[in-house]
Enzyme design. Structure first.
Site, mmCIF file in Angstrom:
data_model
loop_
_atom_site.group_PDB
_atom_site.id
_atom_site.type_symbol
_atom_site.label_atom_id
_atom_site.label_comp_id
_atom_site.label_asym_id
_atom_site.label_seq_id
_atom_site.Cartn_x
_atom_site.Cartn_y
_atom_site.Cartn_z
ATOM 1 N N TYR A 125 -1.776 -0.851 10.337
ATOM 2 C CA TYR A 125 -1.827 -1.119 8.908
ATOM 3 C C TYR A 125 -0.653 -0.724 7.975
ATOM 4 O O TYR A 125 -0.133 -1.509 7.264
ATOM 5 C CB TYR A 125 -3.223 -0.454 8.243
ATOM 6 N N SER A 180 0.886 -1.253 0.012
ATOM 7 C CA SER A 180 0.085 -0.148 0.130
ATOM 8 C C SER A 180 1.067 1.229 -0.027
ATOM 9 O O SER A 180 2.013 1.225 0.453
ATOM 10 C CB SER A 180 -0.738 -0.004 1.025
HETATM 11 N N1 LIG Z 1 -8.606 -0.764 -1.865
HETATM 12 C C1 LIG Z 1 -7.507 0.194 -1.285
HETATM 13 O O1 LIG Z 1 -7.845 1.539 -1.486
HETATM 14 C C2 LIG Z 1 -6.326 -0.254 -1.202
HETATM 15 C C3 LIG Z 1 -5.041 0.528 -1.059
HETATM 16 C C4 LIG Z 1 -4.177 0.096 -0.624
HETATM 17 C C5 LIG Z 1 -3.750 -1.481 -0.587
HETATM 18 N N2 LIG Z 1 -4.737 -2.154 -0.666
HETATM 19 C C6 LIG Z 1 -4.578 -3.851 -0.522
HETATM 20 O O2 LIG Z 1 -5.181 -4.547 -1.568
HETATM 21 C C7 LIG Z 1 -5.448 -5.664 -1.278
HETATM 22 C C8 LIG Z 1 -6.868 -6.082 -1.628
HETATM 23 O O3 LIG Z 1 -7.667 -5.021 -0.995
HETATM 24 P P1 LIG Z 1 -9.121 -4.686 -1.413
HETATM 25 O O4 LIG Z 1 -9.402 -3.291 -1.437
HETATM 26 O O5 LIG Z 1 -9.426 -5.461 -2.718
HETATM 27 O O6 LIG Z 1 -10.180 -5.287 -0.251
HETATM 28 P P2 LIG Z 1 -11.377 -6.371 -0.320
HETATM 29 O O7 LIG Z 1 -12.302 -5.773 -1.306
HETATM 30 O O8 LIG Z 1 -11.733 -6.198 1.162
HETATM 31 O O9 LIG Z 1 -10.871 -7.633 -0.539
HETATM 32 C C9 LIG Z 1 -10.033 -8.377 0.397
HETATM 33 C C10 LIG Z 1 -9.860 -9.888 -0.099
HETATM 34 O O10 LIG Z 1 -9.055 -10.489 0.955
HETATM 35 C C11 LIG Z 1 -9.543 -11.566 1.322
HETATM 36 N N3 LIG Z 1 -9.020 -12.010 2.640
HETATM 37 C C12 LIG Z 1 -9.058 -10.975 3.696
HETATM 38 N N4 LIG Z 1 -8.554 -11.728 4.768
HETATM 39 C C13 LIG Z 1 -8.275 -13.177 4.357
HETATM 40 C C14 LIG Z 1 -7.740 -14.114 4.935
HETATM 41 N N5 LIG Z 1 -7.219 -13.911 6.356
HETATM 42 N N6 LIG Z 1 -7.374 -14.958 4.180
HETATM 43 C C15 LIG Z 1 -7.760 -15.176 2.868
HETATM 44 N N7 LIG Z 1 -8.404 -14.260 2.334
HETATM 45 C C16 LIG Z 1 -8.557 -13.122 3.115
HETATM 46 C C17 LIG Z 1 -11.141 -11.544 1.261
HETATM 47 O O11 LIG Z 1 -11.843 -12.509 1.283
HETATM 48 P P3 LIG Z 1 -12.563 -13.112 2.715
HETATM 49 O O12 LIG Z 1 -12.957 -12.158 3.763
HETATM 50 O O13 LIG Z 1 -13.610 -14.225 2.185
HETATM 51 O O14 LIG Z 1 -11.364 -13.997 3.305
HETATM 52 C C18 LIG Z 1 -11.145 -10.627 -0.067
HETATM 53 O O15 LIG Z 1 -11.108 -11.442 -1.025
HETATM 54 C C19 LIG Z 1 -5.095 -5.560 0.304
HETATM 55 O O16 LIG Z 1 -3.876 -6.091 0.706
HETATM 56 C C20 LIG Z 1 -5.249 -4.291 0.884
HETATM 57 O O17 LIG Z 1 -4.560 -3.848 1.834
HETATM 58 C C21 LIG Z 1 -6.055 -1.855 -0.902
#
Ligand SMILES: NC(=O)c1ccc[n+]([C@@H]2O[C@H](COP(=O)([O-])OP(=O)(O)OC[C@H]3O[C@@H](n4cnc5c(N)ncnc54)[C@H](OP(=O)(O)O)[C@@H]3O)[C@@H](O)[C@H]2O)c1
Length: 261
Positions: free
Chosen positions: A158, A145
């Site tokens: 985080y 991130s």
């Molecule tokens: N969205 C943003 O603005 C942003 C910015 C910077 C970085 N990121 C990073 O990008 C990545 C994806 O984020 P996103 O925004 O797409 O989030 P999201 O829509 O909340 O999706 C998160 C995914 O991770 C899975 N997950 C969570 N905990 C897990 C666990 N313990 N074991 C296996 N799977 C798990 C969830 O499925 P289940 O709950 O079913 O397990 C879901 O598929 C993350 O690492 C996040 O920190 C996102």
């Protein structure tokens, strides 16, 4: 680089689901074969996505597992490499923002976040290292991130977890130099997904999830080392790492809402 055997965690939602769809669409358009390994805890959403992607011609293996579970993820990784005959791309994308109770003296939510955001990445990446070294090819990607570039108030755990991911992947890249295997980190700014839908502070330079995935897959093709997007965040990154703490304290999004993530 051919990316026809792709293992992806956090695949049931947001960036992960959009990336799975993007690789399936690209393979379908090019008449190429694609084998996907999809990981998340929730089996129902994963199966729905798998069904959709099989309809587009992909071979899809679903692994409902918690990335914090070292043995379960190793089992999934080895099963995938066995079924697909190797792996070209692994994306350790699963991650969470969990409200922490630092001021209340409760370490348990931070421990849980570290287990998912840091150990979950190492659990996903490491089992594929021997396979890729034997192949002399492959790309290992961790999704960190923008918050990983600098510790931020209001999202202390985080940003620390995402900083650890950058450091791990930087070291791994050097460790694997000359093997044909590339380790890289992608650092998104704000992307519109269920993770950010719950945030109630301003999100500068918010990017649509499909646009984010297009930028990410191009970065993977280029074998970048560390890729921060969008470009505004990439520029800001340099200022962020050099800024004095008082400025970070006053300007970080969500800084005044301590303990929100
Ligand atoms: N969205 C943003 O603005 C942003 C910015 C910077 C970085 N990121 C990073 O990008 C990545 C994806 O984020 P996103 O925004 O797409 O989030 P999201 O829509 O909340 O999706 C998160 C995914 O991770 C899975 N997950 C969570 N905990 C897990 C666990 N313990 N074991 C296996 N799977 C798990 C969830 O499925 P289940 O709950 O079913 O397990 C879901 O598929 C993350 O690492 C996040 O920190 C996102």
């Amino acid at each position: 680089m051919k990316s026809n055997r792709v293992f992806l965690t956090g695949a049931s939602s947001g960036i992960g689901a959009a990336m799975a769809r993007a690789y399936a669409a690209k393979a379908a358009a090019g008449g190429a074969s694609l084998t996907l390994g999809l990981v998340a805890r929730g089996a129902v959403k994963l199966e729905e996505l798998a069904k959709e992607l099989r309809g587009r011609g992909a071979t899809v293996h679903v692994y409902a597992a918690d990335v914090a579970d070292t043995e379960a993820i190793k089992k999934a990784a080895l099963a995938f490499a066995d079924a697909a005959g190797g792996a070209d791309l692994v994306v350790a994308n699963a991650g969470v923002g969990i409200p922490s109770a630092l001021r209340e003296g409760d370490a348990s939510s931070v421990a849980k976040l570290m287990q998912i955001n840091v150990i979950g990445v190492t659990n996903t990446i490491i089992p594929f290292v021997p396979t890729m070294i034997a192949q002399k090819s492959g790309v290992l990607v961790a999704v960190s991130s923008m918050a990983g570039h600098r510790a931020l108030p209001g999202r202390v755990a985080y940003s620390a977890s995402k900083g650890a991911v950058i450091a791990f992947m930087d070291g791994l890249r050097m460790e694997l130099h000359g093997t044909g295997v590339h380790a890289m980190t992608i650092c998104p700014g704000f992307v519109k997904t269920p993770m950010t839908d719950v945030l109630d502070h301003k999100m500068p330079f918010l990017v649509d999830v499909d646009e984010a995935v297009a930028l990410m897959t191009r970065s993977i093709e280029r074998h970048d080392d560390t890729y921060t997007f969008p470009w505004q965040m990439r520029l800001l990154r340099h200022a962020l790492v050099r800024a004095p703490e008082w400025l970070v304290r006053l300007t970080a999004p969500g800084a005044r809402k301590a303990g929100t993530i």
